[in-house]
Design a protein around this motif. Structure first.
Motif, PDB file in Angstrom:
ATOM      1  N   ALA B 253       0.859  -1.185   0.000  1.00 12.46           N
ATOM      2  CA  ALA B 253       0.000   0.000   0.000  1.00 12.46           C
ATOM      3  C   ALA B 253       0.890   1.229   0.000  1.00 12.46           C
ATOM      4  O   ALA B 253       0.756   2.104   0.831  1.00 12.46           O
ATOM      5  N   ASP B 257      -3.027   3.313   2.638  1.00 12.71           N
ATOM      6  CA  ASP B 257      -3.573   2.008   3.012  1.00 12.71           C
ATOM      7  C   ASP B 257      -5.047   2.024   3.397  1.00 12.71           C
ATOM      8  O   ASP B 257      -5.633   0.975   3.603  1.00 12.71           O
ATOM      9  N   GLU B 258      -5.670   3.215   3.478  1.00 17.03           N
ATOM     10  CA  GLU B 258      -7.097   3.267   3.825  1.00 17.03           C
ATOM     11  C   GLU B 258      -7.920   3.331   2.542  1.00 17.03           C
ATOM     12  O   GLU B 258      -7.793   4.269   1.758  1.00 17.03           O
ATOM     13  N   VAL B 259      -8.766   2.338   2.321  1.00 12.20           N
ATOM     14  CA  VAL B 259      -9.602   2.348   1.118  1.00 12.20           C
ATOM     15  C   VAL B 259     -11.073   2.224   1.494  1.00 12.20           C
ATOM     16  O   VAL B 259     -11.423   1.729   2.563  1.00 12.20           O
TER      17      VAL B 259
END
Lengths: 330, 330
Positions: B253, B257-259
């Protein structure tokens, strides 16, 4: 014949109980005189997918009844046979996704909330004798969804620890019964003390109030498998309960479908997220074998006469049910 | 001996090239005189995980060299053997996640950016003869990560269509080479025309500029498998390219990394999201067999002398490299 028809308006407002034209089976089809039909969350979704400009539609996916007539070339059943309906049209083998053209009875094809339904003969199977008509009529969609999610996708094994958030729905109740029949250790969550109680009676090893701290309530036990149908409200709490290398199967999102996911936590944990919906005819047959061996019966919540559809829809919309809601058809 | 040490400050600011005490191998260990060490993204992460209050640490996971000394009970190698290092400590069999206590060389254990490294003897294997020292020294971590992601997790098959977003990193380059060796059809994306060009030279069937409309650029071909290491910047575009029942493996990521994930689209599509990191000793051996059979060589970007670590770190931080960066150790 009498049927529940959706037409002219989106949602429950478009429903009526009225006369509708009967049809006769073509080659390869059978006509079933329905005794019981089963209500599913899917029927709610259909009310918003079936447009006011579309032709009137008989909704409903689940049902059981007696073969009334058979079309040319039908060899697997005879008039008078007691049958159960697999509502999946056009998905035969256990593949990783349904083929193009796969549909579920009740939209776009006419469904089971009626005195009769005409369907492909491959979509009926003998009613298991140990099930009552009520149990048989509400079984198929939920039990098939649970079977694919838990076995084909989740690959459940007897030594596994399994978490089922949001116990109470038809599918979740089957998940619990199937997982216990396999010998797994099963934890469930619900906001409702009644649903927790029912789950314990069905064999759950522990039932947790959804508002509790799940880690604490689970005694820091980590899960091999979580079967998740709640969605946004529980998704990340569910992920947090997985052991490294664990699997979460998602097949529903009744409490919201947009979730935030941290990829780094996910890949460091070697986790698996697997989507599942419905199942194939092959899985339907496997599921029937499984429930016959383990003498699993659906938890029946309430059976309404077909003309009291508004009460049934209110009950499922408010998630008040414990198990499956059905309609009796006279 | 000389080594690259991290101490006192987070990040690159904590690095220096200086003398450090040599140690001798204990029972079951070997001492390797390193010829080449390989730089990985992981080395960047370590600079922020290894705290200023921690004791000084030799960083670095990858390397190849010559056995200098062996501890008691070591039977698999002899002094003078040319070896490659598997940087994974304590993960033997191909299980669904590493066992407790699994670590990677270079944090918390001393690593390979040094004249010598002392490691368990099971972590060295004979250097494949067809590889140069440069190629051997930069191979392990990236090739193992790619192998597990593509084979164990992604279960790649020759008839598959595979998408690798963000070609250019060491792992992505191996993914491309491995997938082509299997016979799959491989599509890659990059913002860099040079990286797209390199990918085509390595056998990619199509290289897409990341800013293009991916669906259009792929001619509406849907993917069986996406191997995703970019993260937030490409994750949902990657998901959109999957066929029903398709699989996305995530192992990195670098771009966030936040989706956001839509569960409903995910489960209706019967999709699979599988997390992967590194791999076991069993997979390391399989990977070496695979590259030997297919005569796969790492793409080497640049080799720096160990004391020019600052240039190497700048190059990987700005993602300027095409393939692997290494250090030569005299």
């Amino acid at each position: 014949m009498k049927a529940i028809i959706h037409e002219g308006k989106l949602g429950v407002a478009g429903l009526s109980y009225r006369d509708f034209e009967e049809v006769q089976p073509q080659a390869g089809e059978v006509k079933v005189k329905l005794k019981i039909a089963g209500l599913n969350h899917r029927d709610l979704f259909v009310l918003n997918r079936h447009q006011p400009s579309d032709p009137p539609l008989i909704i409903g996916s689940d049902g059981a009844g007696i073969i009334e007539a058979v079309g040319k070339g039908v060899a697997n059943v005879n008039v008078g046979d007691e049958v159960l309906i697999n509502p999946g049209i056009g998905w035969k083998e256990k593949t990783d996704a349904p083929p193009q053209g796969f549909e579920i009875l009740g939209h776009p094809f006419h469904g089971t909330f009626a005195e009769y339904v005409v369907i492909p003969s491959e979509n009926v199977v003998p009613k298991p004798e140990y099930l009552t008509w009520e149990e048989a009529g509400v079984l198929s969609l939920a039990a098939l969804t649970a079977y694919r999610a838990l076995f084909t996708r989740g690959r459940i094994q007897s030594e596994m620890k399994v978490l089922i958030p949001g116990i109470g729905s038809g599918v979740a109740t089957f998940l619990l019964q199937f997982a216990k029949a396999v010998g797994a250790t099963v934890y469930v969550t619900s906001r409702s003390p009644e649903k927790c109680q029912m789950a314990l009676e069905l064999g759950a090893d522990k039932a947790i109030n959804s508002n509790e701290d799940w880690s604490k309530a689970l005694g820091r036990e980590k899960m091999d498998l979580v079967i998740e149908c709640v969605g946004a409200a529980t998704f990340n709490k569910s992920l947090d309960q997985l052991r490294p290398g664990g699997t979460i199967v998602t097949f529903g999102a009744s409490a919201g479908d947009e979730v935030q996911l941290n990829l780094r936590t996910f890949f460091y944990g070697q986790l698996n997220l697997l989507g599942s919906t419905m199942g194939s005819a092959e899985e339907y047959k496997e599921m029937l074998e499984f429930i016959k061996v383990h003498k699993i019966k659906p938890v029946v919540d309430q059976i309404y006469p077909l003309d009291q559809f508004d009460k049934a829809f209110e009950r499922i919309e408010t998630a008040s049910q414990l198990g499956k809601i059905g309609f009796s058809i006279m």
